[in-house]
Design a protein around this motif. Structure first.
Motif, short mmCIF file in Angstrom:
data_model
loop_
_atom_site.label_atom_id
_atom_site.label_comp_id
_atom_site.label_asym_id
_atom_site.label_seq_id
_atom_site.Cartn_x
_atom_site.Cartn_y
_atom_site.Cartn_z
N VAL A 149 -8.42 -3.35 -2.17
CA VAL A 149 -7.24 -4.01 -1.62
C VAL A 149 -7.62 -4.78 -0.36
CG1 VAL A 149 -5.02 -3.58 -0.48
CG2 VAL A 149 -5.62 -2.33 -2.57
N ARG A 150 -7.09 -5.97 -0.22
CA ARG A 150 -7.22 -6.73 1.03
C ARG A 150 -5.96 -6.51 1.84
NH1 ARG A 150 -8.10 -12.65 -0.17
NH2 ARG A 150 -5.81 -12.77 -0.13
N THR A 151 -6.16 -6.11 3.08
CA THR A 151 -5.00 -5.77 3.92
C THR A 151 -4.73 -6.85 4.96
OG1 THR A 151 -6.45 -4.50 5.38
CG2 THR A 151 -5.35 -3.31 3.61
N ALA A 152 -3.58 -6.73 5.59
CA ALA A 152 -3.19 -7.67 6.64
C ALA A 152 -4.14 -7.53 7.83
CB ALA A 152 -1.76 -7.39 7.08
N ALA A 161 -3.38 -8.28 -0.94
CA ALA A 161 -3.92 -8.77 -2.21
C ALA A 161 -4.71 -7.66 -2.89
CB ALA A 161 -4.80 -9.99 -2.00
N LEU A 162 -4.80 -7.75 -4.22
CA LEU A 162 -5.50 -6.76 -5.04
C LEU A 162 -6.60 -7.46 -5.81
CD1 LEU A 162 -5.43 -3.80 -6.34
CD2 LEU A 162 -4.07 -4.87 -8.15
N LEU A 171 -0.08 -10.05 -3.52
CA LEU A 171 0.91 -9.03 -3.80
C LEU A 171 2.22 -9.33 -3.11
CD1 LEU A 171 -1.25 -5.80 -3.34
CD2 LEU A 171 -0.55 -6.84 -5.51
N VAL A 172 3.30 -9.05 -3.80
CA VAL A 172 4.63 -9.05 -3.19
C VAL A 172 4.98 -7.58 -2.97
CG1 VAL A 172 7.07 -9.56 -3.47
CG2 VAL A 172 5.34 -11.17 -4.31
N GLY A 207 -8.91 6.23 3.34
CA GLY A 207 -8.98 4.78 3.38
C GLY A 207 -9.06 4.16 1.99
N HIS A 208 -9.21 4.98 0.97
CA HIS A 208 -9.27 4.47 -0.39
C HIS A 208 -7.86 4.20 -0.92
CE1 HIS A 208 -13.54 5.09 -0.68
NE2 HIS A 208 -13.43 6.37 -0.42
#
Length: 214
Positions: A149-152, A161-162, A171-172, A207-208
């Motif tokens: 996962v990409r985080t803010a 985003a995934l 992702l919404v 964190g996973h």
């Protein structure tokens, strides 16, 4: 969980199709080693960072412990599927599989919890690979898959985003999901892909990230 690089133990047997499954379980849980054993406690395959001989001997002994627990003449013991034991120096977890097989995991000292989602992913992968049981009958809501996962930038707990099928999919986020354990410092969201597919996304304390029904 510490992200320090660990060195894989030198193998004493050829790797099989189960090696990657067991290694993924170690990576997802911080385990020192994971072993797939049969009913007699013989090692089918293993993965990890510690001496293979010691790991396989311990796995054989814990398979016997699982069998002993099932032989206890009290209600419920015969259906024992999982055991976790925290000792002064080592922690072990055992997960029963169909046909007498079992997963044995050695965790770092002082560990007590083991990601149920990571275990579920490993169990399903082993069952599919070995044609054990009928994993296709598992409800979609229980089919957890570890995902990237990409985080803010400002919040590593907020997914943006995934990584799916070779590319990042935006992702919404539909909202926070309540079906997690606050005491375990988990956070969950209901998310939607551009395709319209909705699913639950959970970040565990390690964190996973895990997704269901993908």
């Amino acid at each position: 969980m510490s992200q320090r690089r660990r060195t894989l133990a030198q193998r004493d047997q050829a790797a099989s199709s189960f090696s990657g499954i067991l290694m993924a379980l170690c990576e997802a849980t911080g385990a020192l080693g994971a072993v797939l054993v049969d009913r007699q406690g013989e090692t089918v395959d293993y993965a990890g960072y510690i001496d293979p001989y010691a790991l396989k001997v311990a796995a054989a002994e814990w398979r016997l412990v699982l069998e002993a627990a099932r032989d206890v003449p009290h209600a419920g013991y015969a259906e024992t599927q999982s055991i976790i034991v925290r000792g002064r120096k080592k922690t072990y977890a055992v997960e029963g599989l169909p046909a007498g097989y079992a997963l044995v995991v050695e965790l770092p000292r002082r560990s007590f919890g083991l990601s149920a989602r990571a275990v579920a992913e490993a169990v399903r992968a082993v069952e599919l690979e070995a044609s054990l049981g009928k994993p296709e009958e598992t409800p979609a809501s229980e089919r957890w898959l570890r995902v990237e996962v990409r985080t803010a930038p400002s919040d590593r707990r907020r997914p943006e985003a995934l990584w799916l099928e070779g590319s990042w999919r935006p992702l919404v986020i539909l909202g926070r999901h309540g079906g997690v354990h606050p005491s375990r410092r988990e956070v969950a969201y209901r998310a939607r892909l551009p395709s319209g597919q909705e699913f639950t996304l959970v970040r565990e304390p390690t964190g996973h990230w895990f997704a269901d029904a993908l």
